[in-house]
Design a protein around this motif. Structure first.
Motif, short mmCIF file in Angstrom:
data_model
loop_
_atom_site.label_atom_id
_atom_site.label_comp_id
_atom_site.label_asym_id
_atom_site.label_seq_id
_atom_site.Cartn_x
_atom_site.Cartn_y
_atom_site.Cartn_z
N ALA A 35 63.69 29.44 14.65
CA ALA A 35 63.85 29.49 13.19
C ALA A 35 62.66 30.14 12.52
N ALA A 36 61.49 30.04 13.16
CA ALA A 36 60.26 30.60 12.58
C ALA A 36 60.12 32.10 12.84
N GLY A 37 61.02 32.67 13.64
CA GLY A 37 60.99 34.11 13.85
C GLY A 37 60.57 34.56 15.23
N ALA A 38 60.23 33.63 16.12
CA ALA A 38 59.96 33.95 17.52
C ALA A 38 61.19 33.51 18.34
N LEU A 39 61.07 33.47 19.66
CA LEU A 39 62.18 33.03 20.50
C LEU A 39 61.80 31.71 21.16
N ALA A 193 53.98 31.98 25.24
CA ALA A 193 52.94 30.97 24.98
C ALA A 193 53.52 29.56 25.01
N GLY A 194 52.80 28.67 25.67
CA GLY A 194 53.21 27.27 25.71
C GLY A 194 52.16 26.35 25.14
N THR A 195 50.94 26.41 25.68
CA THR A 195 49.87 25.50 25.27
C THR A 195 49.65 25.52 23.77
N ALA A 196 49.79 26.69 23.14
CA ALA A 196 49.56 26.80 21.70
C ALA A 196 50.46 25.87 20.89
N PHE A 197 51.60 25.48 21.46
CA PHE A 197 52.56 24.64 20.74
C PHE A 197 52.39 23.15 21.03
N LEU A 198 51.41 22.78 21.86
CA LEU A 198 51.30 21.38 22.27
C LEU A 198 50.92 20.45 21.14
N GLY A 199 50.32 20.95 20.08
CA GLY A 199 49.96 20.09 18.95
C GLY A 199 51.05 19.93 17.93
N CYS A 200 52.21 20.54 18.16
CA CYS A 200 53.27 20.57 17.14
C CYS A 200 54.06 19.27 17.05
N ARG A 310 49.40 15.28 8.31
CA ARG A 310 50.56 16.04 8.75
C ARG A 310 50.30 16.75 10.07
N LEU A 311 51.22 16.58 11.00
CA LEU A 311 51.15 17.37 12.22
C LEU A 311 51.57 18.80 11.90
N PRO A 312 50.97 19.78 12.56
CA PRO A 312 51.44 21.14 12.37
C PRO A 312 52.84 21.30 12.95
N THR A 313 53.54 22.28 12.50
CA THR A 313 54.89 22.55 12.99
C THR A 313 54.88 23.81 13.84
N ALA A 314 55.98 24.02 14.53
CA ALA A 314 56.14 25.25 15.29
C ALA A 314 56.06 26.46 14.37
N ALA A 315 56.57 26.32 13.16
CA ALA A 315 56.50 27.42 12.19
C ALA A 315 55.06 27.76 11.86
N ASP A 316 54.19 26.76 11.76
CA ASP A 316 52.77 27.02 11.51
C ASP A 316 52.17 27.86 12.64
N VAL A 317 52.51 27.49 13.87
CA VAL A 317 51.94 28.19 15.02
C VAL A 317 52.45 29.63 15.07
N VAL A 318 53.76 29.82 14.87
CA VAL A 318 54.32 31.17 14.89
C VAL A 318 53.69 32.02 13.79
#
Length: 335
Positions: A35-39, A193-200, A310-318
């Motif tokens: 939804a954030a524009g990546a896959l 990328a995987g590790t970058a999303f571990l805080g989401c 607030r925890l970051p979201t996947a959209a924040d990371v993308v």
């Protein structure tokens, strides 16, 4: 962002794939990344039943965006219903890796699914191309979770780009816009990328595991087979796992043969997983884990995640990865 094979194939805004981290990335995270524009992708654990795949695929597909599923080739022979469920779901992308992937490539392609294979050596990348894979993921040893630890991302990417004709994505150590810009400049069609999303917020990580991730630095991971041996998992030995160092790993690393027959240690690990004791239980993460805390800080406008924040979201990371465009433009302008 620059247009690449990856963005054009799947209609993406950012040339990035969220890695299929089994046990961490389910349909919810896959949907959020897409939804954030990546896959976005979700990973299928070795013992997962077919109905679980069907359920998570429905979650991932609910937003109407392309998504992917990651399969472990070594597990499919003993659980063929997994492949059937994936074929029925028909995601846009399927990664089938870690073992004898060749028998599964053509069935997936005949179903109209784009097939990726994660390769840890140039030889493995060439084998994937010969098997008919649509895209090869050059996965360096820096990456979190399971894979080879024989070649680092940068030398592997350069070699694979020289040797294969199919599109190549880069994985391992890519956690920020700088990393994505670097692999795009080298010729990759996107990052993985995987590790970058571990805080989401959308991952399935328990709070205690997330806290470990945020406290780790770039030297805080280790690679080996300790956790697989303790769980009696049938991972091929060439595919160890990279995760956060902890007391259990340090105690048993180098003693895997002994661990394989130690029922007390096996029970200890099972109990720790159930209770959230991550001095014993594992958290898989790559060498880029030291950058996750910084990404979390940026995502919440300077407030490091903690109680009530607030925890970051996947959209924040993308969105953070999307800044690769400005870096590439600056490089072009400087020239």
């Amino acid at each position: 962002m620059p247009r690449t094979w990856l963005t054009d194939r799947f209609g993406l805004d950012v040339p990035l794939v969220g890695a299929p981290m089994a046990g961490v990335a389910d349909g919810r995270l896959a949907a959020a990344v897409s939804a954030a524009g990546a896959l976005g992708m979700f990973g299928v654990p070795a013992a997962a039943p077919a109905p679980w795949i069907t359920e998570q695929a429905a979650v991932a597909a609910a937003g109407g965006r392309p998504y992917g599923i990651g399969l472990m080739a070594w597990a499919l022979a003993g659980n063929p219903a997994q492949l059937d469920a994936v074929l029925e779901a028909r995601p846009a992308l399927v990664s089938v890796s870690f073992g004898d992937f060749a028998p599964y490539v053509e069935p997936l392609r005949r179903a109209g699914i784009t097939v990726a294979v994660q390769a840890g050596t140039t030889r493995e990348a060439k084998e994937a191309e010969r098997a008919g894979a649509d895209v090869v993921v050059a996965r360096g040893g820096e990456g979190g979770g399971h894979g080879r630890d024989e070649v680092a991302t940068l030398p592997l990417l350069q070699s694979v780009l020289e040797e294969v004709r199919v599109p190549v994505l880069a994985a391992g150590g890519i956690a920020t816009a700088r990393g994505l810009a670097a692999v795009l400049a080298a010729g990759a069609q996107g990052g993985w990328a995987g590790t970058a999303f571990l805080g989401c917020a959308e991952t399935t990580l328990p709070a205690a595991a997330r806290a470990r991730v945020l406290a780790a630095d770039e030297t805080g991971t280790a690679y080996g087979r300790v956790f697989d041996v303790a769980q009696r998992l049938a991972w091929p030995p060439e595919f160890g796992g990279r995760g956060l160092r902890n007391a259990f790993f340090e105690r048993w690393h180098g003693r895997e043969d002994e661990l394989a027959g130690d029922e007390t240690a096996q029970a200890e690990l099972e109990t720790a997983r159930a209770s959230g004791d991550f001095d014993t239980a594992y958290v898989y993460a790559g060498q880029a884990v030291g950058m996750v805390r910084g990404a979390v800080t940026d995502a919440v406008t300077g407030a490091v995640t903690g109680a009530g924040e607030r925890l970051p979201t996947a959209a924040d990371v993308v969105q953070g990865f999307a800044a690769a465009d400005a870096l590439l433009r600056r490089f072009s302008d400087d020239r």
